[in-house]
Design an enzyme around this catalytic site. Structure first.
Site, PDB file in Angstrom:
ATOM      1  CG  ASN A   7      -1.856   1.124   1.300  1.00  0.00           C
ATOM      2  OD1 ASN A   7      -1.787   2.036   0.469  1.00  0.00           O
ATOM      3  ND2 ASN A   7      -2.756   1.095   2.255  1.00  0.00           N
ATOM      4  NE  ARG A  90      -5.873   1.873  -0.376  1.00  0.00           N
ATOM      5  CZ  ARG A  90      -5.764   3.064   0.170  1.00  0.00           C
ATOM      6  NH1 ARG A  90      -4.603   3.483   0.613  1.00  0.00           N
ATOM      7  NH2 ARG A  90      -6.818   3.834   0.283  1.00  0.00           N
ATOM      8  CG  HIS A 179     -12.952   3.886   3.115  1.00  0.00           C
ATOM      9  ND1 HIS A 179     -13.688   4.875   3.737  1.00  0.00           N
ATOM     10  CD2 HIS A 179     -11.665   4.138   3.407  1.00  0.00           C
ATOM     11  CE1 HIS A 179     -12.858   5.705   4.352  1.00  0.00           C
ATOM     12  NE2 HIS A 179     -11.622   5.278   4.177  1.00  0.00           N
ATOM     13  CG  HIS A 206     -14.219   2.212   6.633  1.00  0.00           C
ATOM     14  ND1 HIS A 206     -13.410   1.119   6.421  1.00  0.00           N
ATOM     15  CD2 HIS A 206     -13.373   3.216   6.924  1.00  0.00           C
ATOM     16  CE1 HIS A 206     -12.148   1.446   6.584  1.00  0.00           C
ATOM     17  NE2 HIS A 206     -12.102   2.730   6.874  1.00  0.00           N
ATOM     18  N   GLY A 210     -10.616   8.513   8.216  1.00  0.00           N
ATOM     19  CA  GLY A 210     -11.449   8.729   7.038  1.00  0.00           C
ATOM     20  C   GLY A 210     -12.665   7.831   7.238  1.00  0.00           C
ATOM     21  NE  ARG A 239     -10.329  12.778   4.594  1.00  0.00           N
ATOM     22  CZ  ARG A 239     -10.249  11.513   4.211  1.00  0.00           C
ATOM     23  NH1 ARG A 239     -11.043  11.069   3.275  1.00  0.00           N
ATOM     24  NH2 ARG A 239      -9.388  10.693   4.765  1.00  0.00           N
ATOM     25  CG  ASP A 281      -6.940   9.564  18.437  1.00  0.00           C
ATOM     26  OD1 ASP A 281      -7.883   8.969  19.015  1.00  0.00           O
ATOM     27  OD2 ASP A 281      -5.931   8.984  18.018  1.00  0.00           O
ATOM     28  CG  PHE A 282     -13.297   9.810  16.662  1.00  0.00           C
ATOM     29  CD1 PHE A 282     -12.645  10.089  15.468  1.00  0.00           C
ATOM     30  CD2 PHE A 282     -14.625  10.192  16.790  1.00  0.00           C
ATOM     31  CE1 PHE A 282     -13.303  10.724  14.429  1.00  0.00           C
ATOM     32  CE2 PHE A 282     -15.295  10.818  15.757  1.00  0.00           C
ATOM     33  CZ  PHE A 282     -14.633  11.091  14.570  1.00  0.00           C
ATOM     34  CD  GLU A 382      -8.962  -0.856   4.099  1.00  0.00           C
ATOM     35  OE1 GLU A 382      -8.517  -0.595   5.227  1.00  0.00           O
ATOM     36  OE2 GLU A 382      -9.235   0.010   3.261  1.00  0.00           O
TER      37      GLU A 382
END
Ligand code: ADP
Length: 395
Positions: A7, A90, A179, A206, A210, A239, A281-282, A382
Site C-alpha cells: 500500500n 492497493r 474504502h 467504515h 477517514g 474532513r 483522534d476520537f 483490507e
C-alpha cells in the site's frame, strides 16, 4: 502462496506478507519518509518490531529494504525472493474503466496513470511502488486492487451528479466512492455470518479517521457516501464531508482565499478536529467529552448524527435494511459512539444489546434477538482482502 501486499503513498509504503492458505500475516512493516530521510520498520509474526533510519531517496530503496528484511537469515520469514509468489497493490482510484482487479501489464498501468487527475496524491505514488517492485521482482505476477472497484455496481441514479451531462461524459465527474476494499470485505463477512441469504440489504459504516457508509443489495454495492473524492459524506477526523459548494466561493470572496486554500481547509483543518477545537483522534475527543468539554461533545454529536442520517437515507434507498455493520478504528472499538448512532434508529425496530455492544476490536453481533435489524461489529482487513483478490486472479 506467499502474497506481498503493498500500500504505497507518496512518501510511505506499508507492506504485509500473507500466507494465502492460513491467511496469517507472516510479517509486516512500514517505510516512511521516502524521499526525505527514510524510516524503516519490520515485524515478523510473533517477533519484535525493528525500526531504523535507512536512506530512501526513492521507492526503489524502500522495496529493497522490504525484501532484505523479509529474507534476512536471522529474522526474515522467507528464504529467498522466489518465495514471494505474487504481489497485490492497493490503488486508490480506478476511474470509470478499471472496474475490478487486474493482473498488472503496461495497459493497466497506463489506465492508472490516466486517472491520476482524479487522485493526484495517490495514483502517481502507487505507480512508483509498482515500478519499484517490478524492477526487483521482474518475474513475479502482480495484481492491482482498486478502492473504487466495489462501488462500480452503483446505478447511475446514485453515482451521477445533477449537473450538465458533458461533465460526466467528457471529464468523468461522478461519484466514485472509496474504502471499497473494506466495504467489500465487511459486507461479504456479514453475509457469511447471516448464512448467505439469497436476498439481503446491508449497510456498512467504515468509521476511521477517514469514514464512509455504503449499502449493498444482495452483496452488490448500491451507494457510498464518498464522492468524486474522499472529501464527501460523513464528518471525519479532519474532513468536513457534505457541504454546500457555495461555501467555497463565499470564503474565497470574503477571505481572499484561493480554491486550493479552501479545499485544504476542508480536507485537513475541518471535521471533528475543527468542531472540537483541536482534536482529531476520537479517543481524545471521547475522553474530553466525558470530562464535560462541550465542543468535544458537539463533535461527537455531529459525527453520530451524520452517520445516522446516512443510514436512514440508505435504508430508504433500499426500502429496508437487514443488517448494519460497524468497522474501522471507531466502528470496531467504540461502543459509546455505536450506541449514539443506533439511538437514532430505534424507530426502525433496531435494538442494541448494551452488554454485547461493549465489544472492542472483535467480530460480534451486538443487537438483541428481538431487534428488527442485526447490528454487527466486524473488524476490517483490507490487506487480507487484497491478498485474496490477488491469489484469485493469479490462480
Ligand atoms: P485510518 O485508517 O483512516 O487512519 P483507522 O481505521 O485506523 O483510520 O481509525 C483511526 C481512528 O480510530 C482514530 O481517530 C482513532 O482515534 C479511532 N479509534 C481507535 N480506537 C478508538 C477507541 N477505542 N475509541 C474511539 N476511537 C478510536
Amino acid at each position: 502462496m506467499n502474497v506481498l501486499v503493498i500500500n504505497c503513498g507518496s512518501s510511505s509504503l506499508k507492506y504485509q506478507v500473507i500466507d494465502s492458505v492460513t491467511e496469517k500475516v507472516e510479517a509486516k512493516g512500514l517505510c516512511e519518509r521516502i524521499g526525505i530521510d527514510g524510516v524503516f520498520s519490520y515485524q515478523p509474526a510473533g517477533g519484535d518490531k525493528e525500526e531504523s533510519e535507512k536512506p530512501m531517496p526513492t521507492h526503489n530503496e524502500a522495496v529493497s529494504y522490504v525484501i532484505e528484511a523479509l529474507t534476512n537469515k536471522d529474522t526474515g520469514v522467507l528464504n529467498s525472493l522466489d518465495e514471494i509468489d505474487c504481489v497485490g497493490h492497493r490503488i486508490v482510484h480506478g476511474g470509470v474503466n478499471l472496474t475490478h482487479s487486474y493482473i498488472i501489464d503496461e495497459d493497466v498501468i497506463k489506465e492508472i496513470e490516466g486517472c491520476s487527475d482524479l487522485a493526484p496524491l495517490h495514483n502517481p505514488a502507487h505507480i512508483l511502488g509498482i515500478r519499484a517492485c517490478q524492477k526487483l521482482m521482474p518475474n513475479t505476477p502482480m495484481v492491482v486492487v482498486f478502492d473504487t472497484a466495489f462501488q462500480q455496481t452503483m446505478p447511475p441514479k446514485a453515482y451521477l451528479y445533477a449537473i450538465p451531462y458533458k461533465y460526466f461524459e467528457e471529464d468523468k465527474v461522478r461519484k466514485y466512492g472509496f474504502h471499497g476494499t473494506s466495504h467489500m470485505f465487511v459486507s461479504s463477512r456479514a453475509l457469511e455470518l447471516m448464512g448467505n441469504p439469497e436476498h439481503s440489504k446491508l449497510i456498512v459504516c467504515h468509521l476511521g479517521n477517514g469514514a464512509s457508509v455504503s449499502c449493498e443489495v444482495d452483496g452488490k454495492c448500491m451507494e457510498n457516501s464518498m464522492g468524486l473524492t474522499p472529501l464527501d459524506g460523513l464528518v471525519m477526523g479532519t474532513r468536513c464531508g457534505d457541504i454546500d459548494p457555495s461555501v467555497v466561493e463565499f470564503l474565497c470572496k470574503k477571505r481572499g482565499y484561493s480554491v486550493e486554500e479552501v479545499l485544504k481547509i476542508f480536507n485537513k483543518e475541518s471535521g471533528v478536529l475543527a468542531v472540537s477545537d483541536g482534536m482529531s483522534d476520537f479517543r481524545d475527543i471521547a475522553d474530553a467529552a466525558s470530562k464535560g468539554n462541550d465542543r468535544a461533545q458537539l463533535a461527537l454529536d455531529m459525527f453520530a448524527y451524520r452517520v445516522a442520517k446516512y443510514i436512514g437515507s440508505y435504508a430508504a434507498a433500499m426500502n429496508g435494511v437487514d443488517a448494519i455493520c460497524f468497522t474501522a478504528g471507531i466502528g470496531e472499538n467504540n461502543g459509546m459512539i455505536r450506541g449514539m448512532i443506533c439511538d437514532y434508529l430505534t424507530f426502525l425496530g433496531l435494538e442494541l444489546d448494551s452488554e454485547a455492544n461493549k465489544v472492542i476490536g472483535e467480530e460480534k453481533l451486538v443487537s438483541t434477538a428481538n431487534s428488527s435489524i442485526k447490528v454487527y461489529v466486524i473488524p476490517t482487513n483490507e490487506e487480507l482482502a487484497i491478498a485474496r483478490e490477488t491469489v484469485a486472479l493469479i490462480k
